[in-house]
Design an enzyme around this catalytic site. Structure first.
Site, mmCIF file in Angstrom:
data_model
loop_
_atom_site.group_PDB
_atom_site.id
_atom_site.type_symbol
_atom_site.label_atom_id
_atom_site.label_comp_id
_atom_site.label_asym_id
_atom_site.label_seq_id
_atom_site.Cartn_x
_atom_site.Cartn_y
_atom_site.Cartn_z
ATOM 1 N N CYS A 114 13.340 11.911 5.553
ATOM 2 C CA CYS A 114 13.561 11.470 6.932
ATOM 3 C C CYS A 114 15.009 11.681 7.359
ATOM 4 O O CYS A 114 15.307 11.702 8.545
ATOM 5 C CB CYS A 114 13.181 10.004 7.068
ATOM 6 S SG CYS A 114 14.010 8.984 5.838
ATOM 7 N N GLU A 160 10.698 1.590 9.820
ATOM 8 C CA GLU A 160 11.566 2.738 9.519
ATOM 9 C C GLU A 160 10.759 3.974 9.836
ATOM 10 O O GLU A 160 9.804 4.309 9.120
ATOM 11 C CB GLU A 160 11.963 2.733 8.033
ATOM 12 C CG GLU A 160 12.756 1.528 7.587
ATOM 13 C CD GLU A 160 14.149 1.487 8.199
ATOM 14 O OE1 GLU A 160 14.658 2.533 8.635
ATOM 15 O OE2 GLU A 160 14.720 0.383 8.246
ATOM 16 N N GLU A 183 9.650 15.959 15.677
ATOM 17 C CA GLU A 183 9.876 15.962 14.230
ATOM 18 C C GLU A 183 8.928 16.953 13.555
ATOM 19 O O GLU A 183 7.718 16.894 13.764
ATOM 20 C CB GLU A 183 9.638 14.557 13.654
ATOM 21 C CG GLU A 183 9.993 14.472 12.183
ATOM 22 C CD GLU A 183 9.682 13.106 11.564
ATOM 23 O OE1 GLU A 183 8.596 12.564 11.826
ATOM 24 O OE2 GLU A 183 10.523 12.591 10.802
ATOM 25 N N LYS A 236 0.842 -1.191 0.000
ATOM 26 C CA LYS A 236 0.000 0.000 0.000
ATOM 27 C C LYS A 236 0.881 1.245 0.000
ATOM 28 O O LYS A 236 1.640 1.479 0.941
ATOM 29 C CB LYS A 236 -0.905 0.035 1.242
ATOM 30 C CG LYS A 236 -2.030 1.048 1.065
ATOM 31 C CD LYS A 236 -2.762 1.358 2.349
ATOM 32 C CE LYS A 236 -2.114 2.438 3.144
ATOM 33 N NZ LYS A 236 -2.051 3.745 2.457
HETATM 34 P P1 NAD Z 1 2.322 7.883 8.193
HETATM 35 O O1 NAD Z 1 2.782 7.087 9.347
HETATM 36 O O2 NAD Z 1 1.186 8.801 8.377
HETATM 37 O O3 NAD Z 1 1.913 6.932 6.978
HETATM 38 C C1 NAD Z 1 2.806 6.013 6.411
HETATM 39 C C2 NAD Z 1 2.018 4.915 5.736
HETATM 40 O O4 NAD Z 1 1.323 4.177 6.733
HETATM 41 C C3 NAD Z 1 0.952 5.409 4.751
HETATM 42 O O5 NAD Z 1 0.881 4.531 3.663
HETATM 43 C C4 NAD Z 1 -0.312 5.323 5.582
HETATM 44 O O6 NAD Z 1 -1.473 5.158 4.808
HETATM 45 C C5 NAD Z 1 -0.037 4.082 6.397
HETATM 46 N N1 NAD Z 1 -0.809 3.966 7.638
HETATM 47 C C6 NAD Z 1 -1.305 4.946 8.419
HETATM 48 N N2 NAD Z 1 -1.976 4.417 9.472
HETATM 49 C C7 NAD Z 1 -1.883 3.076 9.361
HETATM 50 C C8 NAD Z 1 -2.349 1.994 10.136
HETATM 51 N N3 NAD Z 1 -3.062 2.168 11.240
HETATM 52 N N4 NAD Z 1 -2.057 0.737 9.729
HETATM 53 C C9 NAD Z 1 -1.318 0.532 8.620
HETATM 54 N N5 NAD Z 1 -0.863 1.517 7.834
HETATM 55 C C10 NAD Z 1 -1.138 2.788 8.200
HETATM 56 O O7 NAD Z 1 3.614 8.652 7.676
HETATM 57 P P2 NAD Z 1 3.685 9.746 6.521
HETATM 58 O O8 NAD Z 1 3.123 11.022 7.049
HETATM 59 O O9 NAD Z 1 3.177 9.179 5.255
HETATM 60 O O10 NAD Z 1 5.265 9.888 6.354
HETATM 61 C C11 NAD Z 1 6.046 10.764 7.086
HETATM 62 C C12 NAD Z 1 6.792 10.041 8.175
HETATM 63 O O11 NAD Z 1 7.569 8.984 7.612
HETATM 64 C C13 NAD Z 1 7.784 10.911 8.898
HETATM 65 O O12 NAD Z 1 7.696 10.666 10.268
HETATM 66 C C14 NAD Z 1 9.137 10.448 8.367
HETATM 67 O O13 NAD Z 1 10.225 10.658 9.231
HETATM 68 C C15 NAD Z 1 8.885 9.013 8.158
HETATM 69 N N6 NAD Z 1 9.842 8.435 7.211
HETATM 70 C C16 NAD Z 1 10.808 7.604 7.690
HETATM 71 C C17 NAD Z 1 11.755 7.071 6.828
HETATM 72 C C18 NAD Z 1 12.840 6.142 7.297
HETATM 73 O O14 NAD Z 1 13.494 5.530 6.478
HETATM 74 N N7 NAD Z 1 13.025 5.978 8.588
HETATM 75 C C19 NAD Z 1 11.691 7.396 5.477
HETATM 76 C C20 NAD Z 1 10.695 8.265 5.036
HETATM 77 C C21 NAD Z 1 9.762 8.780 5.906
#
Ligand code: NAD
Length: 480
Positions: A282, A248, A384, A173
């Site tokens: 990130c 991650e 963050e 997804k």
């Molecule tokens: P998010 O956690 O809101 O969403 C990430 C994904 O998870 C999306 O596809 C979302 O639909 C899904 N999701 C949300 N709730 C869920 C649930 N209950 N069950 C399963 N899936 C669910 O994050 P975002 O706003 O899309 O991304 C930004 C964040 O990602 C920042 O905190 C950033 O630091 C982090 N990030 C980390 C890395 C890394 O490698 N560590 C890389 C990129 C981004």
């Protein structure tokens, strides 16, 4: 208006609910396509298709799986321009960035794991003359891959490629905020001859479609990249089901600048590590610590450069700073700038929404922002923000900067600028961080372990680490 479809069992299909929601164009803040509002019924279809495909895919010779992944990589390369335009439109990032970073990296991800699987070996442990152990590394079965919006195709493919190379079938997804390139990828999978059901892409909301993936008992492992809070919720669901989990998560990365650094190289790279992709990587260094003798020189030179970095239309060739991804995210970032002011910070440049002309006037732009005068332990410096906002702070000693750098709950990446060899290694050794860059930033070798410590995650991606995550080790002991 364009509709996106789920990719299940090798076909592009409607969501079972037959409902769609809006997909926005951040540059103008307007709706430009519709996303399937999938739920557990679509996830069930995807799991069924993946289960059916697993026996053939997992026993296919690695060379054959490799061929299909290489073909997919070639097709992404062929469509690089189209995908770069699509990524820029969907996410708000400059097309120039998508063209040299996002899409080429998706090409590399598939190519890298298409070849890595050909070199992936298992271990043997001999017990002198009494027995020999060998360890099989078998694909897990059906696995889930969930990715965020900041580097859409880049991070989506970073999970899918090793999962497929290792012989698993995938239910994936992409973020509902940036689904377009994952949708275009599903069309390329069909063209590449990916067998039906091997990769299934379900679009939809995190709390609905994403949660259904995490909860599904037949999905044995989940690789997730996203926010720390989401990751914690995911772990709470998956851990009692004993699923393998790779998380991650977020970061609040320190960028430590010693007075003896190569100033010009540091300044150029610090501009990128602060504001590339509007600060929505990130790995961006959002807390800049500068050794006191260099502090004023750095501050003045940095602010002058940042002032020249003007947000513009992401589709324009010359734009280096685009729109942030959504209205909600823009508001969140602006609220942190307001918090920084309340906490006593001085905004040296930026600090506000930028309203561009014409159809862009409703787009989501924020001026790159530099803030000084904040304590290292205030909320602005601990939480963050994930936008074009950095803070700068002076330090006097190595011990002091390590204490400040390590003070957050996060531990993803850190950058150190110094010409002092032993200090560079000593500081790297003492940073609580999964990744440390010395005199560089975001220099990536896909073989290296990638991931964070503390609240930045659990597990490592990259190279053979990813192939180990997407396989189960089984030891076989033979008595001689
Ligand atoms: P998010 O956690 O809101 O969403 C990430 C994904 O998870 C999306 O596809 C979302 O639909 C899904 N999701 C949300 N709730 C869920 C649930 N209950 N069950 C399963 N899936 C669910 O994050 P975002 O706003 O899309 O991304 C930004 C964040 O990602 C920042 O905190 C950033 O630091 C982090 N990030 C980390 C890395 C890394 O490698 N560590 C890389 C990129 C981004």
């Amino acid at each position: 208006m364009e509709k996106l479809y789920n990719y299940i069992g090798g076909k592009l299909i409607d969501p079972v609910s037959n409902t769609w929601f809006d997909n926005f164009h951040p540059a103008t803040g307007t709706v430009y396509s519709h996303i399937p509002d999938s739920d557990q019924r679509d996830v069930q279809l995807a799991v069924d298709a993946a289960e059916a495909a697993f026996p053939a895919w997992s026993t296919l010779a690695a060379e054959k799986r490799s061929e299909i992944l290489s073909r997919l990589s070639d097709l992404i390369k062929r469509d690089l321009e189209l995908l770069a335009q699509a990524e820029s439109k969907d996410n708000g990032k400059p097309v120039s960035l998508a063209r040299i970073v996002d899409i080429p990296r998706a090409v590399s991800n598939f190519e890298f794991f298409a070849t890595a699987i050909l070199h992936f070996a298992t271990e043997a442990h001999a017990m002198e003359s009494s027995a020999i152990n060998y360890t099989l590394r078998q694909p897990i079965g059906v696995v889930g891959c969930i990715s965020p919006w900041n580097l859409p195709l880049y991070l989506f493919s970073w999970k899918i490629a090793p999962a497929l190379a290792a012989g698993n079938c995938v239910v994936a997804k992409p973020s509902e905020v940036t689904p377009m390139t994952a949708y275009l990828l599903s069309k390329l999978c069909i063209e590449a001859g990916m067998p039906a059901g091997v990769l299934n892409i379900v679009h939809g909301l995190g709390g609905k479609a994403g949660q259904a993936i995490v909860e599904h008992p037949k999905i044995k492992a989940v690789s997730f990249t996203g926010g720390t809070k989401t990751g914690a919720g995911l772990a709470a669901t998956a851990a009692p089901m004993f699923k393998k989990l790779s998380l991650e998560l977020g970061g609040k990365n320190p960028n430590i600048i010693f007075a003896d650094c190569d100033f010009d190289a540091m300044l150029k790279t610090t501009l990128q590590s602060s504001f590339a992709n509007q600060g929505q990587i990130c790995l961006c260094g959002s807390r800049i610590f500068v050794e006191r003798p260099l502090y004023e020189k750095f501050r003045d030179a940095f602010v002058e450069k940042v002032k020249q970095l003007k947000p513009g239309n992401p589709a324009d060739e010359g734009t280096r700073m685009g729109a942030v991804v959504s209205q909600a995210h823009m508001e969140k970032v602006l609220s942190y700038i307001q918090l920084a002011r309340e906490e006593g910070g001085t905004v040296l440049c930026g600090g506000e929404r930028v309203v561009l002309e014409g159809e862009l006037k409703t787009g989501w732009y924020i001026a790159p922002t530099v803030i000084e005068g904040l304590a290292f332990d205030c909320r602005t410096n601990q939480e963050e923000i994930f936008g074009p906002v950095v803070t700068i702070m002076p330090f006097d000693t190595e011990e002091e900067v390590l204490e400040m750098a390590n003070s957050t709950v996060y531990g993803l990446a850190a950058t150190v600028w110094t010409q002092h060899l032993t200090r560079a290694h000593r500081v790297a050794n003492n940073l609580q961080s999964g990744i440390v860059w010395i005199n560089c930033w975001l220099l990536r070798d896909l073989r290296t372990p990638f991931g964070g410590v503390k609240a930045s995650g659990v597990g490592r991606e990259g190279g053979f680490e990813a192939l180990r995550f997407f396989t189960e080790a089984k030891n076989v002991c033979v008595k001689l």
